[in-house]
Design a protein around this motif. Structure first.
Motif, mmCIF file in Angstrom:
data_model
loop_
_atom_site.group_PDB
_atom_site.id
_atom_site.type_symbol
_atom_site.label_atom_id
_atom_site.label_comp_id
_atom_site.label_asym_id
_atom_site.label_seq_id
_atom_site.Cartn_x
_atom_site.Cartn_y
_atom_site.Cartn_z
ATOM 1 N N SER A 26 0.977 -1.246 0.126
ATOM 2 C CA SER A 26 0.022 -0.055 -0.104
ATOM 3 C C SER A 26 0.936 1.403 -0.011
ATOM 4 C CB SER A 26 -0.922 0.019 1.230
ATOM 5 O OG SER A 26 -1.687 1.374 1.424
ATOM 6 N N GLN A 30 2.394 2.860 -5.376
ATOM 7 C CA GLN A 30 1.257 3.955 -5.662
ATOM 8 C C GLN A 30 0.838 3.484 -7.119
ATOM 9 O OE1 GLN A 30 2.150 8.115 -6.914
ATOM 10 N NE2 GLN A 30 0.785 8.522 -5.064
ATOM 11 N N GLU A 57 -10.373 9.870 -4.978
ATOM 12 C CA GLU A 57 -8.973 9.698 -4.382
ATOM 13 C C GLU A 57 -9.376 9.533 -2.751
ATOM 14 O OE1 GLU A 57 -4.972 12.231 -3.864
ATOM 15 O OE2 GLU A 57 -5.521 11.863 -5.853
ATOM 16 N N ALA A 58 -9.801 10.295 -2.068
ATOM 17 C CA ALA A 58 -9.912 10.589 -0.785
ATOM 18 C C ALA A 58 -10.749 9.138 -0.203
ATOM 19 C CB ALA A 58 -10.813 11.458 -0.180
ATOM 20 N N ARG A 61 -7.988 6.194 -0.521
ATOM 21 C CA ARG A 61 -6.964 6.365 0.236
ATOM 22 C C ARG A 61 -7.393 5.964 1.790
ATOM 23 N NH1 ARG A 61 -2.335 8.862 -0.552
ATOM 24 N NH2 ARG A 61 -2.175 9.996 -2.705
ATOM 25 N N ARG A 63 -9.661 3.563 2.290
ATOM 26 C CA ARG A 63 -9.417 2.043 1.983
ATOM 27 C C ARG A 63 -8.112 1.532 2.187
ATOM 28 N NH1 ARG A 63 -14.125 -0.650 -1.211
ATOM 29 N NH2 ARG A 63 -15.785 0.528 -0.296
ATOM 30 N N GLY A 64 -7.006 2.620 2.444
ATOM 31 C CA GLY A 64 -5.761 2.183 2.550
ATOM 32 C C GLY A 64 -4.847 2.082 1.513
ATOM 33 N N PHE A 65 -5.447 2.665 0.113
ATOM 34 C CA PHE A 65 -4.661 2.367 -1.233
ATOM 35 C C PHE A 65 -3.749 3.772 -1.446
ATOM 36 C CE2 PHE A 65 -8.345 -0.033 -2.121
ATOM 37 C CZ PHE A 65 -7.625 -1.235 -2.451
ATOM 38 N N ASN A 66 -2.582 3.192 -1.826
ATOM 39 C CA ASN A 66 -1.826 4.661 -2.125
ATOM 40 C C ASN A 66 -1.896 5.073 -3.360
ATOM 41 O OD1 ASN A 66 0.252 6.535 -2.534
ATOM 42 N ND2 ASN A 66 2.073 5.008 -1.985
ATOM 43 N N VAL A 67 -2.820 5.959 -3.809
ATOM 44 C CA VAL A 67 -3.307 6.283 -4.961
ATOM 45 C C VAL A 67 -2.880 7.819 -5.406
ATOM 46 C CG1 VAL A 67 -5.016 4.715 -5.170
ATOM 47 C CG2 VAL A 67 -5.598 6.761 -4.491
ATOM 48 N N SER A 68 -2.857 7.967 -6.614
ATOM 49 C CA SER A 68 -2.818 9.339 -7.131
ATOM 50 C C SER A 68 -4.048 9.438 -8.395
ATOM 51 C CB SER A 68 -1.534 9.665 -7.785
ATOM 52 O OG SER A 68 -1.683 10.996 -8.634
#
Length: 190
Positions: A26, A30, A57-58, A61, A63-68
């Motif tokens: 996570s 990313q 995105e919020a 995140r 849910r624990g995901f590292n996203v852009s």
């Protein structure tokens, strides 16, 4: 008795490894998500902090995901316009694309749903050729009648307000989270 202590120690060790692995994947893998489409994506009439891509995105995140998550929405766009700008709308390195388009094709150009779906299928095919998974927001998930609900739209307009986008995130988070999870696992193995 000694067996129970060893068993508990092994279980605790395996649990620690599992937690570390999830945290590592996570935190370090990313995933780049592009949301592409028309004013429903752009967030016409709202601040950028209230639009669909930002709220998505919020939620990911949370849910624990590292996203852009990038916003590739253009007011008034159509499937033909999106197809023409697809390469610039989906930056290099993107792993997941969310497509939300078609209403302008129907309302402004008189196209049928079948024509819209055929154009989107072409977009999905092009994304797949680049190794990108996609999710198409369409009826019944996207319900144009929601644009008649005064609690979900900007007063005097037919575009969603922050609550309308929040509702759409709630409707779409499940399948998008699955694609992001798949992409994160794939990226961590690379």
């Amino acid at each position: 008795m000694n067996f129970n202590i060893r068993t508990k120690a092994v279980i605790a060790f395996l649990a620690a490894i599992a937690i570390y692995t999830v945290t590592f994947v996570s935190a370090h893998a990313q995933v780049k998500v592009a949301v592409i489409g028309d004013s429903n994506v752009y967030g016409k009439g709202l601040s950028p902090s209230q639009n669909y891509p930002t709220q998505l995105e919020a939620a990911l995140r949370a849910r624990g995901f590292n996203v852009s998550v990038s916003n590739g929405g253009i007011n008034g766009d159509t499937t033909g316009g999106l197809a023409a700008r697809l390469d610039s709308a989906v930056p290099a390195g993107t792993q997941v694309v969310v497509i939300w388009i078609g209403v302008n094709d129907v309302l402004r150009q008189g196209k049928t749903r079948q024509e819209v779906y055929a154009n989107v299928a072409n977009i999905v095919s092009r994304l797949r050729a680049r190794g990108i998974d996609s999710y198409f927001i369409r009826p019944p998930v996207y319900n144009v009648h929601d644009h008649q609900n005064p609690t979900l739209i900007i007063p005097g307009d037919n575009h969603f307000n922050a609550a309308g986008y929040s509702r759409m995130v709630a409707k779409t988070i499940g399948p998008i989270a699955r694609l992001v999870s798949k992409a994160a696992k794939k990226k961590s193995r690379a």
